[in-house]
Design a protein around this motif. Structure first.
Motif, PDB file in Angstrom:
ATOM      1  N   GLN A   1     -12.057  11.988   1.664  1.00  0.00           N
ATOM      2  CA  GLN A   1     -13.227  11.200   1.125  1.00  0.00           C
ATOM      3  C   GLN A   1     -13.353  11.874  -0.156  1.00  0.00           C
ATOM      4  O   GLN A   1     -13.956  11.191  -1.270  1.00  0.00           O
ATOM      5  CB  GLN A   1     -14.531  11.099   1.801  1.00  0.00           C
ATOM      6  CG  GLN A   1     -14.255  10.270   3.196  1.00  0.00           C
ATOM      7  CD  GLN A   1     -15.542  10.371   3.815  1.00  0.00           C
ATOM      8  OE1 GLN A   1     -16.681   9.811   3.481  1.00  0.00           O
ATOM      9  NE2 GLN A   1     -15.406  11.202   5.146  1.00  0.00           N
TER      10      GLN A   1
ATOM     11  N   GLU B   1      -5.663   2.525   2.711  1.00  0.00           N
ATOM     12  CA  GLU B   1      -6.613   1.781   2.147  1.00  0.00           C
ATOM     13  C   GLU B   1      -7.714   2.365   1.223  1.00  0.00           C
ATOM     14  O   GLU B   1      -8.117   1.901   0.279  1.00  0.00           O
ATOM     15  CB  GLU B   1      -7.562   0.788   3.089  1.00  0.00           C
ATOM     16  CG  GLU B   1      -6.648   0.006   3.712  1.00  0.00           C
ATOM     17  CD  GLU B   1      -7.557  -1.122   4.562  1.00  0.00           C
ATOM     18  OE1 GLU B   1      -7.252  -2.440   4.142  1.00  0.00           O
ATOM     19  OE2 GLU B   1      -8.402  -0.762   5.386  1.00  0.00           O
ATOM     20  N   MET B   2      -7.524   3.701   1.685  1.00  0.00           N
ATOM     21  CA  MET B   2      -8.642   4.741   0.797  1.00  0.00           C
ATOM     22  C   MET B   2      -7.818   5.058  -0.438  1.00  0.00           C
ATOM     23  O   MET B   2      -8.447   5.821  -1.256  1.00  0.00           O
ATOM     24  CB  MET B   2      -9.066   6.075   1.591  1.00  0.00           C
ATOM     25  CG  MET B   2     -10.084   5.601   2.469  1.00  0.00           C
ATOM     26  SD  MET B   2     -10.258   6.983   3.643  1.00  0.00           S
ATOM     27  CE  MET B   2     -11.012   8.220   2.886  1.00  0.00           C
ATOM     28  N   GLY B   3      -6.369   4.908  -0.684  1.00  0.00           N
ATOM     29  CA  GLY B   3      -5.947   5.202  -1.964  1.00  0.00           C
ATOM     30  C   GLY B   3      -5.024   6.270  -1.667  1.00  0.00           C
ATOM     31  O   GLY B   3      -4.205   6.889  -2.582  1.00  0.00           O
TER      32      GLY B   3
ATOM     33  N   TYR C   1      -6.152   5.403   5.819  1.00  0.00           N
ATOM     34  CA  TYR C   1      -5.977   6.438   4.537  1.00  0.00           C
ATOM     35  C   TYR C   1      -5.251   5.809   3.192  1.00  0.00           C
ATOM     36  O   TYR C   1      -5.619   6.018   2.208  1.00  0.00           O
ATOM     37  CB  TYR C   1      -5.226   7.786   4.945  1.00  0.00           C
ATOM     38  CG  TYR C   1      -6.090   8.769   5.940  1.00  0.00           C
ATOM     39  CD1 TYR C   1      -7.365   9.131   5.406  1.00  0.00           C
ATOM     40  CD2 TYR C   1      -5.838   9.211   6.992  1.00  0.00           C
ATOM     41  CE1 TYR C   1      -8.167   9.709   6.132  1.00  0.00           C
ATOM     42  CE2 TYR C   1      -6.294   9.808   7.835  1.00  0.00           C
ATOM     43  CZ  TYR C   1      -7.740  10.393   7.337  1.00  0.00           C
ATOM     44  OH  TYR C   1      -8.384  11.236   8.146  1.00  0.00           O
TER      45      TYR C   1
ATOM     46  N   SER D   1      -6.282   9.857  -6.893  1.00  0.00           N
ATOM     47  CA  SER D   1      -5.092   8.846  -6.495  1.00  0.00           C
ATOM     48  C   SER D   1      -4.681   8.098  -7.393  1.00  0.00           C
ATOM     49  O   SER D   1      -3.604   7.576  -7.461  1.00  0.00           O
ATOM     50  CB  SER D   1      -5.619   8.234  -5.200  1.00  0.00           C
ATOM     51  OG  SER D   1      -6.669   7.527  -5.380  1.00  0.00           O
ATOM     52  N   GLU D   2      -5.506   8.105  -8.491  1.00  0.00           N
ATOM     53  CA  GLU D   2      -5.003   7.161  -9.640  1.00  0.00           C
ATOM     54  C   GLU D   2      -4.147   8.362 -10.516  1.00  0.00           C
ATOM     55  O   GLU D   2      -3.084   7.706 -11.167  1.00  0.00           O
ATOM     56  CB  GLU D   2      -6.216   6.822 -10.698  1.00  0.00           C
ATOM     57  CG  GLU D   2      -7.435   6.168  -9.835  1.00  0.00           C
ATOM     58  CD  GLU D   2      -7.641   4.635 -10.313  1.00  0.00           C
ATOM     59  OE1 GLU D   2      -7.512   4.568 -11.571  1.00  0.00           O
ATOM     60  OE2 GLU D   2      -7.565   3.706  -9.652  1.00  0.00           O
TER      61      GLU D   2
ATOM     62  N   LEU E   1      -9.226  11.738  -2.676  1.00  0.00           N
ATOM     63  CA  LEU E   1      -8.612  10.467  -2.769  1.00  0.00           C
ATOM     64  C   LEU E   1      -9.181   9.716  -4.124  1.00  0.00           C
ATOM     65  O   LEU E   1      -8.308   9.255  -5.023  1.00  0.00           O
ATOM     66  CB  LEU E   1      -8.389   9.569  -1.684  1.00  0.00           C
ATOM     67  CG  LEU E   1      -7.393  10.103  -0.618  1.00  0.00           C
ATOM     68  CD1 LEU E   1      -7.254   9.111   0.771  1.00  0.00           C
ATOM     69  CD2 LEU E   1      -6.046   9.862  -1.040  1.00  0.00           C
ATOM     70  N   PRO E   2     -10.526   9.351  -4.008  1.00  0.00           N
ATOM     71  CA  PRO E   2     -11.198   8.593  -5.066  1.00  0.00           C
ATOM     72  C   PRO E   2     -11.077   9.143  -6.290  1.00  0.00           C
ATOM     73  O   PRO E   2     -10.957   8.428  -7.448  1.00  0.00           O
ATOM     74  CB  PRO E   2     -12.583   8.509  -4.770  1.00  0.00           C
ATOM     75  CG  PRO E   2     -12.681   8.930  -3.200  1.00  0.00           C
ATOM     76  CD  PRO E   2     -11.765   9.832  -3.143  1.00  0.00           C
TER      77      PRO E   2
ATOM     78  N   ALA F   1      -1.108   7.547  -0.886  1.00  0.00           N
ATOM     79  CA  ALA F   1       0.067   7.084  -1.433  1.00  0.00           C
ATOM     80  C   ALA F   1       1.090   6.999   0.076  1.00  0.00           C
ATOM     81  O   ALA F   1       2.215   6.254   0.056  1.00  0.00           O
ATOM     82  CB  ALA F   1       0.943   7.843  -2.268  1.00  0.00           C
TER      83      ALA F   1
ATOM     84  N   LEU G   1       0.656  -1.160  -0.093  1.00  0.00           N
ATOM     85  CA  LEU G   1       0.154   0.058  -0.141  1.00  0.00           C
ATOM     86  C   LEU G   1       0.782   1.038  -0.031  1.00  0.00           C
ATOM     87  O   LEU G   1       0.487   2.212  -0.615  1.00  0.00           O
ATOM     88  CB  LEU G   1      -0.728  -0.059   1.160  1.00  0.00           C
ATOM     89  CG  LEU G   1      -2.245  -0.716   1.106  1.00  0.00           C
ATOM     90  CD1 LEU G   1      -2.777  -1.021   2.717  1.00  0.00           C
ATOM     91  CD2 LEU G   1      -3.102  -0.520   0.098  1.00  0.00           C
TER      92      LEU G   1
ATOM     93  N   ARG H   1       3.726   3.075  -3.654  1.00  0.00           N
ATOM     94  CA  ARG H   1       3.732   4.439  -4.459  1.00  0.00           C
ATOM     95  C   ARG H   1       4.548   5.579  -3.786  1.00  0.00           C
ATOM     96  O   ARG H   1       5.273   6.336  -4.595  1.00  0.00           O
ATOM     97  CB  ARG H   1       2.409   4.678  -4.964  1.00  0.00           C
ATOM     98  CG  ARG H   1       2.224   5.550  -6.144  1.00  0.00           C
ATOM     99  CD  ARG H   1       0.933   5.878  -6.593  1.00  0.00           C
ATOM    100  NE  ARG H   1       0.717   6.652  -7.713  1.00  0.00           N
ATOM    101  CZ  ARG H   1      -0.306   7.116  -7.846  1.00  0.00           C
ATOM    102  NH1 ARG H   1      -1.349   6.968  -7.497  1.00  0.00           N
ATOM    103  NH2 ARG H   1      -0.320   8.195  -8.931  1.00  0.00           N
TER     104      ARG H   1
END
Length: 337
Positions: free
Chosen positions: A164, A193-195, A191, A171-172, A167-168, A197, A9, A12
């Motif tokens: 919230q 797990e939510m994306g 955090y 984060s990509e 990140l969605p 780095a 996780l 990155r």
């Protein structure tokens, strides 16, 4: 105790920063200098020099001194409103500083290009989703989303809400680090797990053994609870002062008086808005120095985040990082089970 999931996780973030644990130490004026920064990087985290109001010559000396204490990568935090910003960027470039963090507003025209021209990676603060998107479009390499719970200059939105929102969506595209109110590894795991780095913590490291902060400053942290870290109040809507979170003391009250004084100067036309804001910045720099360096815990500024209640003793940076990583690993294992 590090489990494979935590390593995966954080991969990155650790790749981006060039360190073992994707934990940045927030840049705290007077505190984040050569000793804490090098200790942070040597322990596998990522130290960041707080340039604050330093002149280019002072920053040059600080980077040189930090390099003498660590061979690991570290960053430099620059304030966007610094009148010599471009000279400071040149100083960082002359030392091949790998990462620059820009704080205190949108990057001025030409600053992003100047930073990236020498190959440094640029990290910026994104206090809202629209700003995060704008910064990504303008070529920023990574973002920090820092919530209202943080110490020092703060925005109006809580860390959990910003995470919230941002990140969605982001984060990509690029690495996003979460900051503000983080004091334990369980929050880091959530955090990630939510994306995220990685994360940034300041308050948790302010009282590390390697921190040069005055013993009286550290003692004030050990005694404080979350509710003691309060945000400053803006007294004049025409003077857009960024609120600051610090432990309640006489220094906080002095800031209210300082705002009145600067507002009166604005009224009389003897200063413009830019100068007014610089005066406020210089007030904080001076007040913070009195607390951190001189140990004036009544009249100085005790900038602290709401995680201050989790700072209970002086301990080495390496121990703090190890504890945070162990807590995060256990939290992830529990969830997997």
């Amino acid at each position: 105790m590090t489990n494979a999931k935590l390593t995966a996780l954080m991969a990155r973030g650790t790749q981006f920063l060039g360190c073992d644990s994707a934990i940045l130490c927030g840049a705290m004026s007077w505190v984040s200098e050569r000793h804490l920064v090098s200790a942070m990087s040597n322990a596998g985290g990522f130290g960041v020099i707080a340039c604050g109001a330093m002149t280019p010559a002072l920053l040059d000396a600080e980077i040189t001194a930090t390099k003498a204490l660590t061979t690991k990568p570290f960053g430099v935090n620059l304030i966007t409103m610094h009148p010599q910003l471009f000279d400071l960027i040149d100083v960082c470039a002359s030392h091949d500083v790998t990462h620059i963090v820009l704080a205190g507003g949108l990057p001025p025209k030409g600053s992003i290009e100047a930073i990236k021209a020498k190959g440094a990676k640029l990290i910026c603060f994104a206090p809202a989703l629209a700003l995060a998107k704008k910064l990504a479009r303008s070529g920023v390499d990574a973002l920090i989303v820092e919530g209202h719970e943080a110490g020092g200059h703060i925005g109006p939105v809580a860390t959990s809400v910003l995470a919230q929102e941002i990140l969605p969506e982001m984060s990509e595209q690029l690495p996003v680090f979460v900051a503000g109110g983080i004091g334990r590894g369980e929050a880091i795991a959530a955090y990630l797990e939510m994306g995220a780095a990685g994360v940034q913590l300041g308050t948790r490291f302010a009282c590390a053994t390697e921190s040069i902060a005055h013993p009286a400053f550290k003692k004030a942290f050990f005694r404080a609870s979350a509710r003691d870290a309060i945000a400053s109040v803006q007294i004049d809507p025409r003077l857009p002062v960024i609120p600051v979170r610090a432990l309640k003391n006489v220094g906080m009250e002095n800031f209210t008086a300082k705002q009145r004084e600067v507002a009166n100067l604005l009224d009389s036309g003897s200063v413009d808005m830019g100068e007014a804001q610089l005066q406020i910045e210089h007030f904080w720099a001076g007040a913070l120095r009195r607390a951190v360096i001189d140990g004036d815990v009544d009249g100085g500024s005790l900038m602290a985040g709401q995680s201050v209640g989790m700072v209970t003793k002086e301990e080495p940076v390496a121990d703090i990082i190890a504890q945070l990583m162990a807590e995060a690993a256990v939290a992830l294992e529990r969830r997997a089970a």
